[in-house]
Design a protein around this motif. Sequence first.
Motif, short mmCIF file in Angstrom:
data_model
loop_
_atom_site.label_atom_id
_atom_site.label_comp_id
_atom_site.label_asym_id
_atom_site.label_seq_id
_atom_site.Cartn_x
_atom_site.Cartn_y
_atom_site.Cartn_z
N HIS A 141 -8.83 16.41 -54.20
CA HIS A 141 -8.49 16.68 -52.80
C HIS A 141 -9.39 17.79 -52.28
O HIS A 141 -9.28 18.93 -52.73
CB HIS A 141 -7.03 17.12 -52.66
N ASP B 14 -6.84 15.58 -59.89
CA ASP B 14 -5.86 15.98 -58.89
C ASP B 14 -6.10 17.41 -58.39
O ASP B 14 -5.17 18.09 -57.94
CB ASP B 14 -4.42 15.84 -59.41
N LYS C 273 -3.87 6.57 -48.94
CA LYS C 273 -3.06 7.17 -50.00
C LYS C 273 -1.59 7.23 -49.59
O LYS C 273 -1.24 7.89 -48.61
CB LYS C 273 -3.57 8.59 -50.28
N HIS D 279 -9.66 11.27 -58.46
CA HIS D 279 -8.46 11.76 -57.75
C HIS D 279 -8.64 13.25 -57.55
O HIS D 279 -8.43 14.05 -58.46
CB HIS D 279 -7.19 11.46 -58.55
ZN LIG Z 1 -3.21 14.20 -55.71
#
Ligand SMILES: [Zn+2]
Length: 360
Positions: free
Chosen positions: A56, A280, A148, A54
């Motif tokens: 980005h 994340d 997502k 996870h």
């Molecule tokens: Zn995220």
Amino acid sequence: MANIIEFSGSVLVAADDEREGMWSVDGVLTFVRPTAAPDEVLDGWVLPGLVDAHCHIGLGAGGAVDEATTLAQAQADLDAGTLLIRDAGSPSDTRWVQQRMDLPRLIRAGRHIARSRRYLRGLGHEVEPGQLVETVRKEARAGDGWVKLVGDWIDRGVGDLAASFPANLVKDAIAAAHDEGARVTAHCFAEDTIDHMLDAGIDCIEHATGLLPRHIPRLVEQSVPIVPTLVNIATFPDIANQAAPKFPRYADHMMRLWERRKERVLEAFEAGVAIYAGTDAGSVIKHGRIAEEMMELHDAGLPPSAVLNAAAWGARAWLGAEAISEGASADVVICRSDPRLEVGTVLELKHIVLRGNIVR
Ligand SMILES: [Zn+2]
């Protein structure tokens, strides 16, 4: 002349499968000793390249970032030994990253799909319920097999977390993604959102802070993994403090979710729920923190073999990626000591090899 690296230490093909004698010949792993002498010999415990499940790429606090920033993000992940990223939503077109042989491999999920005015500004497609199914279908085509959804967020009218979309539409949207050959994952903070997502046939749950005992048998039964993103959950008290004056109920809810973060992960693990490591990184979390996430999972009570599975062997198998096998790409990290005994060794990797090139 072929470029040959000899791995002279222990090769951890799996937690319980340790071998000796592996080489990279022009970027491809082999257990057959080449006739020529190696150009380099790397000693230590060899693991498959780490996976951030996870992350980005191309996303910053305000939305899409420029190419130089995107490059720096991918390089920070590479430096931490993350050689495979499942991007969990990005507003940038990062397909160019996949063409760069010096950057981690990237599995893209297209852009986050959120409810209008119910997510961080500039990050996702913000849609009304009536547009959900078609937007999911479009992102399923644009990504690399993942979509997502932002499953819940604060509803300022209610003053608490609330589901983004009606459950029946989420079900239709997931069916549409499956029809396009894509899997769907969802950001889920709240308890009820996990029920909705499981009812709708979701493929993975991100954060899963609202996980309750009632969800656990369903996750096992439906083979739905969780990606707890514990380095991100550590920011919940700050979020709660900021929100408390205006949204006391939400702030209290976030604190309760934060308090149970470790027990929840351990309960899920002990019941047989698949768990993968994800940081994340992207909006508020810095890139390159996979080893810290692994330590968080360990701190929650997962034994080293499970932590390594969450970020290496298991995560790669789940994503359909190669790990360590004859003919696989030489994407490996080398630890100074046996990570099955001392998982903290991943915090200071000895060597990183991507596509047969020694990064360090
Ligand atoms: Zn995220």
